[in-house]
Every structure is written in structure tokens, then in C-alpha cells.
Motif scaffolding. Structure first.
Motif, PDB file in Angstrom:
ATOM      1  N   PHE A 159       0.844  -1.194   0.000  1.00  0.00           N
ATOM      2  CA  PHE A 159       0.000   0.000   0.000  1.00  0.00           C
ATOM      3  C   PHE A 159       0.883   1.249   0.000  1.00  0.00           C
ATOM      4  O   PHE A 159       1.825   1.364   0.768  1.00  0.00           O
ATOM      5  CB  PHE A 159      -0.921   0.018   1.233  1.00  0.00           C
ATOM      6  CG  PHE A 159      -1.933   1.126   1.185  1.00  0.00           C
ATOM      7  CD1 PHE A 159      -3.163   0.935   0.575  1.00  0.00           C
ATOM      8  CD2 PHE A 159      -1.640   2.381   1.715  1.00  0.00           C
ATOM      9  CE1 PHE A 159      -4.096   1.973   0.504  1.00  0.00           C
ATOM     10  CE2 PHE A 159      -2.564   3.427   1.648  1.00  0.00           C
ATOM     11  CZ  PHE A 159      -3.787   3.215   1.038  1.00  0.00           C
ATOM     12  N   ARG A 163       1.477   6.445   4.459  1.00  0.00           N
ATOM     13  CA  ARG A 163       1.743   5.466   5.520  1.00  0.00           C
ATOM     14  C   ARG A 163       0.654   5.493   6.597  1.00  0.00           C
ATOM     15  O   ARG A 163       0.355   4.466   7.213  1.00  0.00           O
ATOM     16  CB  ARG A 163       3.107   5.734   6.155  1.00  0.00           C
ATOM     17  CG  ARG A 163       3.170   7.068   6.893  1.00  0.00           C
ATOM     18  CD  ARG A 163       4.534   7.376   7.452  1.00  0.00           C
ATOM     19  NE  ARG A 163       4.508   8.659   8.146  1.00  0.00           N
ATOM     20  CZ  ARG A 163       5.569   9.385   8.405  1.00  0.00           C
ATOM     21  NH1 ARG A 163       6.759   8.977   8.016  1.00  0.00           N
ATOM     22  NH2 ARG A 163       5.458  10.524   9.053  1.00  0.00           N
ATOM     23  N   GLY A 166      -2.478   3.762   5.293  1.00  0.00           N
ATOM     24  CA  GLY A 166      -2.131   2.335   5.203  1.00  0.00           C
ATOM     25  C   GLY A 166      -2.125   1.681   6.572  1.00  0.00           C
ATOM     26  O   GLY A 166      -2.703   0.595   6.762  1.00  0.00           O
ATOM     27  N   LEU A 179       4.059  -0.983   3.668  1.00  0.00           N
ATOM     28  CA  LEU A 179       3.638   0.410   3.513  1.00  0.00           C
ATOM     29  C   LEU A 179       4.753   1.298   2.969  1.00  0.00           C
ATOM     30  O   LEU A 179       5.860   1.334   3.526  1.00  0.00           O
ATOM     31  CB  LEU A 179       3.194   0.981   4.872  1.00  0.00           C
ATOM     32  CG  LEU A 179       2.075   0.249   5.601  1.00  0.00           C
ATOM     33  CD1 LEU A 179       1.771   0.954   6.926  1.00  0.00           C
ATOM     34  CD2 LEU A 179       0.825   0.161   4.734  1.00  0.00           C
TER      35      LEU A 179
END
Ligand code: 13P
Ligand code: SF4
Length: 322
Positions: A159, A163, A166, A179
Motif C-alpha cells: 500500500f 503510511r 495504510g 507500507l
């Protein structure tokens, strides 16, 4: 006396004059104006559709206009162009970029992917066309939960680039996710310390927060959601006062929808400095008018890249709730 463009800069026109001139141009050009909730109120007033990233992508996909004027940041207008190769897509200020999107260069993201073979790549719409081209599914904060539910439990996920969003999703769904460590400076800067201070000063207010904020802030929020979800929450909640931990441009629509309620922008520091997205505020009414007169800045996406990026955007639209 009528004014003409040759002798007057748009900056000298009043908002009322610009509303009128933009209205005339809109008809002549068969244009639609899309604006994000974080733009200034006068842009939201002149827009045909004001929305969050998902609503604007959908509006860009389905309209009968010949020209799309996008008052937001670059990745949003670029997404509109990817969906509409035959339409002209204009932006009031093409320098209105998104530092979160820019924090994820394609060559480094490619290496990140190589470190996690077999993973499905889910990418926040706040990303460049090059990153979307490297992704399986695009998402926004409005539909990310719906999309994650459709990914098999044993499937590894990458992802990026945010961050905080995610980490919020990984925790909520108990999913392991690799992430990318990007963040939005507007949301990431809200601190737990100042948030707790304002909450103790306003005990009758509810703290609501966007998932681009850090976990230390999110854990104190009564409600966490995308810009649109936060807006809907303030309308439906019986609470009368809210501390809003997202970009304060949304306060205009929150106040408009709930005139009797009080909305306090969350502070970023003790001097009550607010978390403003300076890129979104680069969209002014004068620049919007000027971009329609000049038909530029115009968004151009090279065709091979457009087709590569289109797949992940289309998958997002197919996988989103109706
Ligand atoms: P949404 O509009 O999807 O809530 O995203 C917030 C944002 O930061 C847009 O750039
Ligand atoms: Fe980018 Fe954050 Fe501004 Fe949204 S609010 S455009 S994520 S910098």
C-alpha cells in the motif's frame, strides 16, 4: 461601462464579476467545473460539483461536457484526463501539486515492489500516473475499506504512498501490508499533545479525523473517515460542536450543511496555526477564469502511460460501492 480583457487583469474583477464571466464561458465552452472540498469558498461556490477525490473522479468519468476545469491538485486533474482522453482538461494552476504524490518516485516504487514479490499493489489516488501504472488497484479514503474487503485474506498487499492511511487500514482489518512511507504534511502535522489540549478545552465537542492523520491522533477521535464521510457524520450526529482534524476547507461545506453547529479547525500548534494545504489554495477565482479564457494550463498525459494508468483507476471504479 463594460470592461474588456485587454485592459483589465482578472485580479481586478470582483468575485461577482468573475462568477458572471465564468458562467458565460462555461456555456460557450460546454465546460464543467469540478472542485475539491479543500479549495477556497468562492471556488466551491462557482463549481458544478464539489466533492472528495472519489466523487470528483466519478464526476470526471460521467459527464457530457467537452471541457473539464479541475480546481484541485495535479493528480486529480491528471486522473480526469486519464479517464477522458478526448476532452480538454484544464487547471487554474498546474503548479498545484501534491507533496504526498510527489514523495513516491516511480523508480523507487518499482524497487519497493521487487522487494515484495507476489503482492497486490493498492495505491492511494494521491499518486502520479506513473505510480498508478505500476499499481493493480487505485483507491481513495472513501472506498479503501470496501476495496480491502474484496482482497482474499491470504493475499499480500503493498500500500502506498500514505503510511498513515495504510497503517489505519492494516490495523482495522488486521492485514499485513507493506507500507510506502509517504505522508500528507497537512494531516501528519496534527499532534496528539495539541489535540488533547483542545479536547480538554472543548469538552462538549467531538473530535473527528481524516485517516491521513497519525494513529496518535486517530485514537482520540470519535469518528474517523474520508473528507466526505466526516461531512456526512457532522450532518447526522446529534453533537453540536466538532473539532475537525483535516484540511479546514471542508468547514465551509460543513457549516453550510449544518448552520446551527460549531466547527473548530484542529490546531497544529499552540498558536492555533491551522493545517492548511497551500497547494489547494493555489486555485483562485481569477486563475480559474484565466485558464478558461486561455484554455491553459492544459493537462496532457502521454497515451502509453495513460493506458497503463487507466487499468488501476477503472478497477477502483468497478470495485467501489454504488
Ligand atoms: P479525500 O478527498 O479523498 O478525503 O482525500 C483527502 C485529500 O487529502 C485530498 O488530497
Ligand atoms: Fe496532498 Fe495533503 Fe494537500 Fe491532499 S491535503 S493535496 S494529500 S498535500
Amino acid at each position: 461601462m463594460t470592461r474588456d480583457l485587454a485592459s483589465h487583469s482578472p485580479a481586478t474583477f470582483s468575485h461577482q464579476e468573475l462568477f458572471q464571466k465564468i458562467g458565460v464561458l462555461k456555456k460557450e465552452m460546454n465546460a464543467i467545473i469540478l472542485a475539491h472540498y479543500y479549495t477556497v469558498p468562492e471556488i466551491q461556490q462557482v463549481a458544478d460539483i464539489v466533492g472528495d477525490s472519489l466523487a470528483l473522479a466519478r464526476a470526471a468519468e460521467k459527464n457530457d461536457a467537452d471541457v473539464i476545469v479541475f480546481a484541485g491538485v495535479y493528480f486529480m486533474a491528471e486522473t480526469a484526463k486519464i479517464l477522458n482522453p478526448d476532452k480538454q482538461v484544464l487547471m487554474p494552476d498546474a503548479h498545484a501539486g501534491c507533496p504526498l504524490a510527489d514523495s513516491c518516485p516511480a523508480d523507487e516504487f518499482r524497487k519497493f515492489k521487487e522487494q515484495h514479490p507476489g503482492s497486490i499493489v493498492i495505491t492511494y489516488i494521491n499518486s502520479t500516473a506513473e505510480i498508478k501504472a505500476l499499481s493493480d488497484i487505485t483507491c481513495t479514503s472513501s472506498n479503501v475499506e470496501h476495496i480491502i474487503r474484496q482482497i482474499p485474506e491470504n493475499q499480500q498487499i503493498i500500500f502506498g504512498p500514505d503510511r498513515n492511511l495504510g497503517a489505519y487500514i492494516a490495523k482495522k482489518f488486521n492485514r499485513e501490508m507493506a507500507l510506502w512511507q509517504g505522508y500528507c504534511y497537512v494531516h501528519d502535522d496534527f499532534s496528539e499533545e495539541y489535540m488533547l489540549k483542545v479536547c480538554s478545552e472543548q469538552p462538549d465537542a467531538e473530535l473527528i479525523a481524516h485517516p491521513e492523520c497519525q494513529e496518535e491522533v486517530l485514537r482520540h477521535a470519535v469518528f474517523v473517515g474520508s473528507t466526505k464521510a466526516l461531512l456526512d457524520y457532522t450532518v447526522s450526529s446529534s453533537c453540536r460542536k466538532f473539532i475537525v482534524a483535516t484540511e479546514p476547507g471542508i468547514l465551509y461545506e460543513m457549516q453550510r450543511r449544518s448552520p446551527g453547529k460549531l466547527f473548530l479547525p484542529a490546531p497544529k500548534a499552540l498558536d492555533n496555526h491551522r493545517g492548511v494545504c497551500t497547494q489547494m489554495k493555489q486555485n483562485t477565482l481569477a486563475k480559474l477564469y484565466q485558464c478558461m479564457v486561455n484554455r491553459k494550463p492544459e493537462i496532457v498525459v502521454e497515451e502509453t502511460l495513460r493506458l497503463e494508468a487507466l487499468g488501476s483507476i477503472r478497477r477502483m471504479l468497478q470495485m467501489s460501492p454504488g
